[in-house]
Each structure stands twice: as structure tokens, then as C-alpha cells.
Design a protein around this motif. Structure first.
Motif, PDB file in Angstrom:
ATOM      1  N   GLY A 109      16.897 -42.157 107.887  1.00 35.07           N
ATOM      2  CA  GLY A 109      15.483 -42.385 108.120  1.00 35.07           C
ATOM      3  C   GLY A 109      14.874 -41.493 109.172  1.00 35.07           C
ATOM      4  O   GLY A 109      13.667 -41.289 109.208  1.00 35.07           O
ATOM      5  N   GLU A 110      15.722 -40.897 110.042  1.00 33.84           N
ATOM      6  CA  GLU A 110      15.188 -40.068 111.128  1.00 33.84           C
ATOM      7  C   GLU A 110      14.470 -38.839 110.591  1.00 33.84           C
ATOM      8  O   GLU A 110      13.396 -38.479 111.045  1.00 33.84           O
ATOM      9  CB  GLU A 110      16.323 -39.657 112.059  1.00 33.84           C
ATOM     10  N   GLY A 111      15.066 -38.176 109.597  1.00 33.45           N
ATOM     11  CA  GLY A 111      14.441 -36.981 109.049  1.00 33.45           C
ATOM     12  C   GLY A 111      13.143 -37.282 108.343  1.00 33.45           C
ATOM     13  O   GLY A 111      12.185 -36.516 108.412  1.00 33.45           O
ATOM     14  N   GLU A 112      13.085 -38.443 107.677  1.00 32.35           N
ATOM     15  CA  GLU A 112      11.878 -38.801 106.936  1.00 32.35           C
ATOM     16  C   GLU A 112      10.698 -39.031 107.863  1.00 32.35           C
ATOM     17  O   GLU A 112       9.542 -38.880 107.463  1.00 32.35           O
ATOM     18  CB  GLU A 112      12.145 -40.086 106.130  1.00 32.35           C
ATOM     19  N   GLY A 113      10.996 -39.400 109.111  1.00 37.30           N
ATOM     20  CA  GLY A 113       9.899 -39.741 110.011  1.00 37.30           C
ATOM     21  C   GLY A 113       9.405 -38.598 110.871  1.00 37.30           C
ATOM     22  O   GLY A 113       8.480 -38.771 111.649  1.00 37.30           O
ATOM     23  N   GLU A 114       9.990 -37.400 110.745  1.00 38.83           N
ATOM     24  CA  GLU A 114       9.635 -36.317 111.643  1.00 38.83           C
ATOM     25  C   GLU A 114       8.175 -35.890 111.494  1.00 38.83           C
ATOM     26  O   GLU A 114       7.472 -35.669 112.477  1.00 38.83           O
ATOM     27  CB  GLU A 114      10.558 -35.121 111.397  1.00 38.83           C
ATOM     28  N   GLU A 159       4.379 -51.033  93.391  1.00 36.00           N
ATOM     29  CA  GLU A 159       3.034 -50.785  93.914  1.00 36.00           C
ATOM     30  C   GLU A 159       3.022 -50.807  95.437  1.00 36.00           C
ATOM     31  O   GLU A 159       2.369 -49.968  96.080  1.00 36.00           O
ATOM     32  CB  GLU A 159       2.063 -51.827  93.358  1.00 36.00           C
ATOM     33  N   ALA A 160       3.733 -51.764  96.031  1.00 33.97           N
ATOM     34  CA  ALA A 160       3.772 -51.859  97.490  1.00 33.97           C
ATOM     35  C   ALA A 160       4.478 -50.653  98.102  1.00 33.97           C
ATOM     36  O   ALA A 160       4.035 -50.100  99.119  1.00 33.97           O
ATOM     37  CB  ALA A 160       4.477 -53.152  97.920  1.00 33.97           C
ATOM     38  N   ALA A 161       5.576 -50.224  97.462  1.00 39.02           N
ATOM     39  CA  ALA A 161       6.307 -49.060  97.952  1.00 39.02           C
ATOM     40  C   ALA A 161       5.448 -47.800  97.873  1.00 39.02           C
ATOM     41  O   ALA A 161       5.484 -46.945  98.768  1.00 39.02           O
ATOM     42  CB  ALA A 161       7.599 -48.876  97.158  1.00 39.02           C
ATOM     43  N   ALA A 162       4.671 -47.672  96.816  1.00 36.10           N
ATOM     44  CA  ALA A 162       3.786 -46.512  96.666  1.00 36.10           C
ATOM     45  C   ALA A 162       2.724 -46.493  97.761  1.00 36.10           C
ATOM     46  O   ALA A 162       2.388 -45.435  98.309  1.00 36.10           O
ATOM     47  CB  ALA A 162       3.138 -46.530  95.290  1.00 36.10           C
ATOM     48  N   ALA A 163       2.189 -47.670  98.099  1.00 37.02           N
ATOM     49  CA  ALA A 163       1.178 -47.746  99.155  1.00 37.02           C
ATOM     50  C   ALA A 163       1.776 -47.374 100.506  1.00 37.02           C
ATOM     51  O   ALA A 163       1.162 -46.627 101.289  1.00 37.02           O
ATOM     52  CB  ALA A 163       0.593 -49.155  99.209  1.00 37.02           C
ATOM     53  N   VAL A 164       2.981 -47.856 100.775  1.00 37.53           N
ATOM     54  CA  VAL A 164       3.644 -47.544 102.038  1.00 37.53           C
ATOM     55  C   VAL A 164       3.940 -46.047 102.141  1.00 37.53           C
ATOM     56  O   VAL A 164       3.797 -45.438 103.208  1.00 37.53           O
ATOM     57  CB  VAL A 164       4.947 -48.369 102.171  1.00 37.53           C
ATOM     58  N   ALA A 165       4.326 -45.441 101.031  1.00 37.40           N
ATOM     59  CA  ALA A 165       4.674 -44.021 101.027  1.00 37.40           C
ATOM     60  C   ALA A 165       3.490 -43.134 101.394  1.00 37.40           C
ATOM     61  O   ALA A 165       3.672 -42.019 101.887  1.00 37.40           O
ATOM     62  CB  ALA A 165       5.217 -43.623  99.658  1.00 37.40           C
ATOM     63  N   GLN A 166       2.283 -43.621 101.174  1.00 36.24           N
ATOM     64  CA  GLN A 166       1.084 -42.813 101.401  1.00 36.24           C
ATOM     65  C   GLN A 166       0.475 -43.032 102.787  1.00 36.24           C
ATOM     66  O   GLN A 166      -0.507 -42.375 103.128  1.00 36.24           O
ATOM     67  CB  GLN A 166       0.045 -43.133 100.329  1.00 36.24           C
ATOM     68  N   CYS A 167       1.051 -43.926 103.574  1.00 39.48           N
ATOM     69  CA  CYS A 167       0.448 -44.294 104.860  1.00 39.48           C
ATOM     70  C   CYS A 167       1.216 -43.719 106.043  1.00 39.48           C
ATOM     71  O   CYS A 167       2.430 -43.546 105.985  1.00 39.48           O
ATOM     72  CB  CYS A 167       0.410 -45.815 105.013  1.00 39.48           C
ATOM     73  N   LEU A 168       0.480 -43.458 107.107  1.00 37.21           N
ATOM     74  CA  LEU A 168       1.106 -43.229 108.399  1.00 37.21           C
ATOM     75  C   LEU A 168       1.632 -44.564 108.923  1.00 37.21           C
ATOM     76  O   LEU A 168       1.248 -45.626 108.417  1.00 37.21           O
ATOM     77  CB  LEU A 168       0.092 -42.656 109.388  1.00 37.21           C
ATOM     78  N   GLN A 182      10.135 -46.251 104.453  1.00 37.02           N
ATOM     79  CA  GLN A 182       9.712 -45.481 103.291  1.00 37.02           C
ATOM     80  C   GLN A 182      10.904 -45.033 102.450  1.00 37.02           C
ATOM     81  O   GLN A 182      10.875 -45.110 101.214  1.00 37.02           O
ATOM     82  CB  GLN A 182       8.899 -44.270 103.739  1.00 37.02           C
ATOM     83  N   LYS A 183      11.953 -44.574 103.114  1.00 31.22           N
ATOM     84  CA  LYS A 183      13.121 -44.072 102.387  1.00 31.22           C
ATOM     85  C   LYS A 183      13.818 -45.197 101.628  1.00 31.22           C
ATOM     86  O   LYS A 183      14.201 -45.027 100.465  1.00 31.22           O
ATOM     87  CB  LYS A 183      14.090 -43.412 103.367  1.00 31.22           C
ATOM     88  N   GLU A 184      14.002 -46.348 102.280  1.00 31.93           N
ATOM     89  CA  GLU A 184      14.698 -47.457 101.625  1.00 31.93           C
ATOM     90  C   GLU A 184      13.881 -48.000 100.451  1.00 31.93           C
ATOM     91  O   GLU A 184      14.441 -48.327  99.399  1.00 31.93           O
ATOM     92  CB  GLU A 184      14.988 -48.568 102.638  1.00 31.93           C
ATOM     93  N   GLU A 202      22.652 -55.912  91.095  1.00 29.43           N
ATOM     94  CA  GLU A 202      23.090 -56.465  92.371  1.00 29.43           C
ATOM     95  C   GLU A 202      22.839 -55.490  93.512  1.00 29.43           C
ATOM     96  O   GLU A 202      22.509 -55.888  94.631  1.00 29.43           O
ATOM     97  CB  GLU A 202      24.582 -56.817  92.301  1.00 29.43           C
ATOM     98  N   GLY A 203      22.983 -54.183  93.229  1.00 29.56           N
ATOM     99  CA  GLY A 203      22.702 -53.188  94.252  1.00 29.56           C
ATOM    100  C   GLY A 203      21.246 -53.203  94.680  1.00 29.56           C
ATOM    101  O   GLY A 203      20.928 -53.051  95.871  1.00 29.56           O
ATOM    102  N   VAL A 204      20.340 -53.376  93.724  1.00 30.25           N
ATOM    103  CA  VAL A 204      18.914 -53.474  94.032  1.00 30.25           C
ATOM    104  C   VAL A 204      18.631 -54.713  94.862  1.00 30.25           C
ATOM    105  O   VAL A 204      17.865 -54.671  95.839  1.00 30.25           O
ATOM    106  CB  VAL A 204      18.079 -53.489  92.735  1.00 30.25           C
ATOM    107  N   ILE A 205      19.248 -55.818  94.497  1.00 28.48           N
ATOM    108  CA  ILE A 205      19.035 -57.070  95.222  1.00 28.48           C
ATOM    109  C   ILE A 205      19.500 -56.934  96.664  1.00 28.48           C
ATOM    110  O   ILE A 205      18.799 -57.342  97.605  1.00 28.48           O
ATOM    111  CB  ILE A 205      19.762 -58.227  94.510  1.00 28.48           C
ATOM    112  N   GLU A 206      20.679 -56.329  96.867  1.00 28.00           N
ATOM    113  CA  GLU A 206      21.189 -56.138  98.225  1.00 28.00           C
ATOM    114  C   GLU A 206      20.297 -55.199  99.022  1.00 28.00           C
ATOM    115  O   GLU A 206      20.037 -55.418 100.212  1.00 28.00           O
ATOM    116  CB  GLU A 206      22.616 -55.600  98.170  1.00 28.00           C
ATOM    117  N   ALA A 207      19.822 -54.124  98.372  1.00 27.54           N
ATOM    118  CA  ALA A 207      18.944 -53.168  99.056  1.00 27.54           C
ATOM    119  C   ALA A 207      17.612 -53.819  99.426  1.00 27.54           C
ATOM    120  O   ALA A 207      17.066 -53.578 100.516  1.00 27.54           O
ATOM    121  CB  ALA A 207      18.716 -51.947  98.171  1.00 27.54           C
ATOM    122  N   ALA A 208      17.080 -54.642  98.523  1.00 31.68           N
ATOM    123  CA  ALA A 208      15.829 -55.349  98.805  1.00 31.68           C
ATOM    124  C   ALA A 208      16.013 -56.323  99.953  1.00 31.68           C
ATOM    125  O   ALA A 208      15.129 -56.475 100.815  1.00 31.68           O
ATOM    126  CB  ALA A 208      15.347 -56.084  97.552  1.00 31.68           C
TER     127      ALA A 208
END
Length: 219
Positions: A109-114, A159-168, A182-184, A202-208
């Protein structure tokens, strides 16, 4: 009352006046209200019974995720001075794995936030739109984390992930943390798009569930 916060391991010093101790005491680092702390691992007289992890360099949000995972897995623990996490030796393999995963996710996540960090340092943030998007993502992630999920919940999450991806980042959220969120969320969307329609991964559930736990402390 315990000397260390059971969620992030910070030294805990409640405000006390000469008449009473406050009943809604907040940890100064993670903001936890210590109304019902989890069961704390008792010290052992046998050296090999317990193993310790020094997490002083970890930010509070990552330490919180670690202890949330321990509670969910039913692994007893305690914090000691110097932000040292102690668990039973019998759970060492499980704890090694979950701490490694948290550490790897934080590094990714560090690189994504630079890029966002540069704009935040200039005094900009995502405002109310970003705060609302983060709240919607938390609700959507929670809906995906209970063992099964419906098509409507998948749509809400995308939809929520898309909105988050577009925001500071919202005000008060560090750019590195926002980049991790954003990355997760993006990784979950990718997994959903690759998966078979109607199948609960199950992987999606754990990630969520992991994303929900991360967001829980910021909404």
C-alpha cells in the motif's frame, strides 16, 4: 484495568480525577473505548510456552488488524512494554502467517499512496465525498464478509471501490493508509470479475473481511 491497550498495545493511561475514573476511556493511539476488553493471555512460568513479537515499528492501524485477527481466531494474547505482542507457542505458525500477511499488505500500500501523499502535503484532501465513499466501502465490505454474498452486494462493492479509487484521502487519513485501502478494494474487484457468477469465493470473503477490519477504525 490493563496497562496496555488490548487492541494496539499502546501504553494506556486513563484520565482520572479525584472523584471517579471515566467510564468511556479512549486509547490515545487507536481511539478504542475500553468497555469490554478481550481475554488477556496470562504470563507463563515456562519460557517455551509463549513467543513474543516486537511491533514497535508498526503503525496502530496494523497492530489493530493483528489483534482483531487474533480475537477472531480465538488466539489469546497480551501486550507488554515496548509494543511487544505475546502469544502461545502453540499458535506461533498461525501468528507468523497473519503478521506476514499484514506486513506485506502494508508494504504494497505504500507505493499506491505516494502520489496522493504529495497532494495531501499541499493541504488537499478528498472532503466529504471521500468520507462518504469510505463509509460506503466499509458497509459493502462488511456485506461481503459473512460467508456468502449476493449479486446486489457485489454490485454495491464494485461501485464503492470505484468511488474510493477516484478520491483523495479523506481528512485525517494518511495517504499510505488510503493507498492500502484502494489497493485492497481493487484486488477484491479483480477477483470478483475473474470469478464465476454466483459462486462465493472464500478468498474474496477473507479479503473483504480484512478490508472491513482496516476500515472499521476510520469510519
Amino acid at each position: 484495568m490493563n496497562q496496555f491497550c488490548p487492541r494496539c498495545g499502546a501504553f494506556f493511561a486513563p484520565e482520572v480525577n479525584m472523584e471517579f475514573s471515566t467510564t468511556q476511556v479512549l486509547c490515545t493511539e487507536c481511539g478504542l473505548t475500553l468497555e469490554d476488553p478481550p481475554q488477556i493471555l496470562a504470563p507463563s512460568k515456562v519460557d517455551d510456552d509463549q513467543v513474543a513479537y516486537e511491533l514497535v515499528e508498526w503503525p496502530p492501524e496494523d497492530r489493530i488488524i493483528a489483534t482483531d485477527d487474533l480475537v477472531e481466531l480465538g488466539i489469546p494474547y497480551r501486550w507488554e512494554e515496548g509494543v511487544v505482542l505475546v502469544v502461545p507457542t502453540s499458535a506461533e505458525a498461525q501468528v507468523d502467517a497473519l503478521l506476514d500477511e499484514i506486513d506485506e499488505n502494508a508494504a504494497d500500500g505504500e507505493g499506491e499512496g505516494e502520489a496522493a501523499l504529495l497532494e495531501v502535503e499541499a493541504g488537499e484532501d478528498g472532503g466529504e465525498e471521500a468520507a462518504a465513499a469510505m463509509g460506503d466501502l466499509f458497509v459493502a465490505a462488511d456485506g461481503m464478509s459473512h460467508g456468502t454474498y449476493e449479486e446486489a452486494e457485489v454490485v454495491d462493492f464494485i461501485e464503492a471501490a470505484a468511488a474510493v479509487a477516484q478520491c483523495l484521502p479523506p481528512f485525517g487519513i494518511e495517504a499510505q493508509v488510503w493507498g492500502r485501502i484502494q489497493k485492497e478494494s481493487s484486488a477484491i474487484v479483480t477477483a470478483l470479475e475473474k470469478g464465476n457468477e454466483g459462486d462465493d469465493d472464500e478468498g474474496v470473503i477473507e479479503a473483504a473481511r480484512s478490508l472491513r477490519d482496516l476500515l472499521r477504525h476510520h469510519v
